[in-house]
Design a protein around this motif. Structure first.
Motif, PDB file in Angstrom:
ATOM      1  N   LEU A 267       0.829  -1.210   0.000  1.00  0.00           N
ATOM      2  CA  LEU A 267       0.000   0.000   0.000  1.00  0.00           C
ATOM      3  C   LEU A 267       0.862   1.258   0.000  1.00  0.00           C
ATOM      4  CD1 LEU A 267      -2.942  -0.772   2.456  1.00  0.00           C
ATOM      5  CD2 LEU A 267      -3.090  -0.276   0.006  1.00  0.00           C
ATOM      6  N   LEU A 268       1.891   1.269   0.832  1.00  0.00           N
ATOM      7  CA  LEU A 268       2.745   2.463   0.886  1.00  0.00           C
ATOM      8  C   LEU A 268       3.481   2.707  -0.414  1.00  0.00           C
ATOM      9  CD1 LEU A 268       4.254   2.302   4.489  1.00  0.00           C
ATOM     10  CD2 LEU A 268       2.851   4.120   3.509  1.00  0.00           C
ATOM     11  N   THR A 269       4.011   1.660  -1.026  1.00  0.00           N
ATOM     12  CA  THR A 269       4.741   1.859  -2.272  1.00  0.00           C
ATOM     13  C   THR A 269       3.813   2.262  -3.414  1.00  0.00           C
ATOM     14  OG1 THR A 269       4.730  -0.512  -2.732  1.00  0.00           O
ATOM     15  CG2 THR A 269       6.697   0.379  -1.680  1.00  0.00           C
ATOM     16  N   ALA A 270       2.559   1.824  -3.375  1.00  0.00           N
ATOM     17  CA  ALA A 270       1.600   2.277  -4.377  1.00  0.00           C
ATOM     18  C   ALA A 270       1.269   3.750  -4.183  1.00  0.00           C
ATOM     19  CB  ALA A 270       0.328   1.433  -4.300  1.00  0.00           C
ATOM     20  N   PHE A 271       1.269   4.185  -2.950  1.00  0.00           N
ATOM     21  CA  PHE A 271       0.941   5.579  -2.614  1.00  0.00           C
ATOM     22  C   PHE A 271       2.136   6.486  -2.871  1.00  0.00           C
ATOM     23  CE2 PHE A 271      -2.430   7.938  -0.659  1.00  0.00           C
ATOM     24  CZ  PHE A 271      -1.823   9.081  -0.169  1.00  0.00           C
ATOM     25  N   ASP A 272       3.337   6.008  -2.496  1.00  0.00           N
ATOM     26  CA  ASP A 272       4.567   6.790  -2.622  1.00  0.00           C
ATOM     27  C   ASP A 272       5.671   5.871  -3.132  1.00  0.00           C
ATOM     28  OD1 ASP A 272       6.652   8.587  -2.423  1.00  0.00           O
ATOM     29  OD2 ASP A 272       6.813   8.436  -0.256  1.00  0.00           O
ATOM     30  N   PRO A 273       5.823   5.745  -4.444  1.00  0.00           N
ATOM     31  CA  PRO A 273       6.757   4.772  -4.999  1.00  0.00           C
ATOM     32  C   PRO A 273       8.224   5.035  -4.659  1.00  0.00           C
ATOM     33  CG  PRO A 273       5.589   5.956  -6.762  1.00  0.00           C
ATOM     34  CD  PRO A 273       5.081   6.461  -5.460  1.00  0.00           C
ATOM     35  N   SER A 274       8.554   6.204  -4.148  1.00  0.00           N
ATOM     36  CA  SER A 274       9.970   6.490  -3.838  1.00  0.00           C
ATOM     37  C   SER A 274      10.400   5.665  -2.647  1.00  0.00           C
ATOM     38  CB  SER A 274      10.185   7.965  -3.558  1.00  0.00           C
ATOM     39  OG  SER A 274       9.473   8.374  -2.410  1.00  0.00           O
TER      40      SER A 274
END
Length: 162
Positions: A155-162
């Motif tokens: 979920l976090l990487t989808a929201f903020d891929p950096s």
């Protein structure tokens, strides 16, 4: 049933035309975040720290010996503005937890170094924080813990891929 189940049921009753299933996950994440913020704040307060102070100190501590970063690096690691970071460094320096040093690579720049007292309070606060967080996670099996960590990472990487 928990409060989110009751909210979802109410929205399903009042707005059956909408798919409110995102609330089942994200409202729980939001509520959990608020509860964790309170628990973290209490853990840090036992060490006379604010959450933002721990964020800056722990960024320096994690970087390893000599526990020194530029203000720009601290901005990137703590996701605040440079003006906010300047204020935070000033306040931590006034408490003797960090100090400013000239940047050897840039005569105009400065580095922020964690002082011994800053390292000691960071280490103690981290140990307390981990104890609090372990007590929250005790309801999960090791497998559930690993699965939840994986799902939240997605979920976090989808929201903020950096």
């Amino acid at each position: 049933m928990d409060e989110v189940d009751r909210i979802v049921a109410a929205w399903n009753r009042e707005r059956p035309d909408l798919d409110v299933t995102p609330l089942e996950v994200l409202s729980r994440v939001s509520r959990l975040s608020r509860l964790l913020d309170k628990a973290r704040s209490a853990a840090f307060a036992r060490h006379d720290l604010e959450t933002w102070e721990f964020d800056v100190l722990s960024a320096l501590r994690r970087d390893g010996d000599p526990y020194r970063l530029s203000p720009g690096q601290l901005v990137a690691l703590t996701m605040v503005t440079s003006g906010t970071m300047t204020n935070r460094i000033d306040r931590l320096a006034s408490r003797g937890l960090v100090r400013r040093l000239p940047d050897p690579a840039d005569g105009r720049g400065v580095m922020v170094q964690l002082e011994g007292s800053g390292r000691a309070v960071t280490d103690a606060a981290l140990a307390d924080l981990l104890e609090v967080e372990r007590s929250v996670l005790v309801v999960l099996t090791n497998s559930d813990h690993d699965q939840l960590a994986h799902l939240l990472r997605d979920l976090l990487t989808a929201f903020d891929p950096s």
